[in-house]
Design an enzyme around this catalytic site. Sequence first.
Site, PDB file in Angstrom:
ATOM      1  CB  SER A 122      -0.801  -0.181   1.194  1.00  0.00           C
ATOM      2  OG  SER A 122      -1.715   0.774   1.167  1.00  0.00           O
ATOM      3  CG  ASP A 149      -7.342  -1.580  -3.196  1.00  0.00           C
ATOM      4  OD1 ASP A 149      -8.379  -1.139  -2.436  1.00  0.00           O
ATOM      5  OD2 ASP A 149      -6.150  -1.696  -3.286  1.00  0.00           O
ATOM      6  CG  HIS A 204      -6.051  -1.786   0.060  1.00  0.00           C
ATOM      7  ND1 HIS A 204      -5.295  -1.178  -0.997  1.00  0.00           N
ATOM      8  CD2 HIS A 204      -5.142  -1.389   1.361  1.00  0.00           C
ATOM      9  CE1 HIS A 204      -4.456  -0.516  -0.278  1.00  0.00           C
ATOM     10  NE2 HIS A 204      -4.404  -0.545   0.868  1.00  0.00           N
TER      11      HIS A 204
END
Length: 458
Positions: free
Chosen positions: A234, A363, A392
């Site tokens: 991320s 996501d 995600h």
Amino acid sequence: MTMSSSNGITTSAVVGTVFAGFASFLIITNMSRMLGRAKTSYYYGKKSIQLRTRDGRETSLADLCKSILPPCQLNPFLFNGHLQTIWSILKSKSSPIYYKRWLFEQQDPAYPGTFAVDFVVKPYEPKDTILPRTTNYTKNEFDNIGSDDSKPMLVCLHGLSGGSYELYLRSVLAPLVTEEGGWEACVINSRGCAKSKITTPILFNARSTWDLRQTVKWLRETFPNRPLYGVGFSLGANILTNYLGEEGANCQFKAAVALSNPWSLDVSNAGLQSTWFKRNIYSRAMGTNLKKLYGYHKDVVLKNSAIDDQEVKNVRFLHEFDRAIQCPTWGYPTEQAYYRDASSTDSVLAIRIPFLAISAQDDPIVCDFAIPRQEFLQTPYGVLCTTSLGGHLGWFKPAGGRWMADATNAFFQKMAREVDQEHYSKNHPLPEGEIVMAKREPLRPWFDPMRRKMHAEA
Ligand SMILES: *[C@@H]1O[C@H](CO)[C@@H](O)[C@H](O)[C@H]1NC(C)=O
């Protein structure tokens, strides 16, 4: 096809057939979704770099990735990105990993302060823990950490306001650092994260590559024979991608993986604010976590007089935190200016090592529009794999565990054990500053993917 009844085809039959075809298409699409089978798509340049395996065979990076990534079969009960994402917060198979921490002092005077690196160590009986299974190194232990072994070593960057303890991170690390996996690893905690103290008002941001740079330099000196690899999750994937671009041909990593990178941060931000649900579930949760982090470090952060305590107290969403903290810390006029400047999309074009990125199209935190497919089509060094499902940092499989961990492990083990990296490095010497897209001729303008607005170097 003619629409006459003479050959038995009537207009209504055609309409019916088309309709039935469309319906079965929908059913099949939804069936595969209901069965948890994600569709994977790959994006890479026409001249994907050629790698040589130790047994002398040649393969392109793209073919290698396509052949080793396992089919993306996910848990059918978690049939959309929200469920895959939220599941990772609710429940996950735990992978116990033991760490020892050392605090480094940043040498670059532009980014003063300390940062904590957690090194994976063999299981031990922890006393005086900072976090579960995490204690400080003693000075004596740390002074003797160096080694001339040639084990592969992975440097990990976690997501926003997370740390070395995150389940998604441990799920990827766990199979590599076992006895049979054979890897060493460390996690660089973003400043202030994972219960680390800060000594200057500077936290982290999406471009904060300086602590990673110093760590890699230190690892290179301390473990001169270890091939180094990087993985980012991320926000950590965004930082890693920026770092790889900044280092270009001088990068010390042999290969790297970016998971659920937010890529084009301004586009991700717009996506995150586009629905009530995303704003109030994800953006608010991230805003709350960041406010908590600010709470721990308030006394130090407020030494920057440009930061207004009341404004931070009023923060609800992620972008409001960035406005209240990141803008006055780094001199950005707006959070959107920060997002544009810190995005890692252009960095993809400057990377000169084998680079695998994996992003899920559903996501909920990083919208599909933020994924830089065109950039991957223009570089020989990168391969982007998108999956139709996964959320995600989710990608939960039917029996537990995460597909992203299998995919990442397959890639790293292949690169470390079977690819002749020396051959690759020797055969790809690139002139410094060479740009993939533009033919650089003297006195002609060219595109520099790494030229940013916040001047991070003098
Ligand atoms: C670990 O080291 C830090 C920095 O030196 C110190 O502040 C902290 O108290 C130590 N934690 C434990 C549990 O020993």
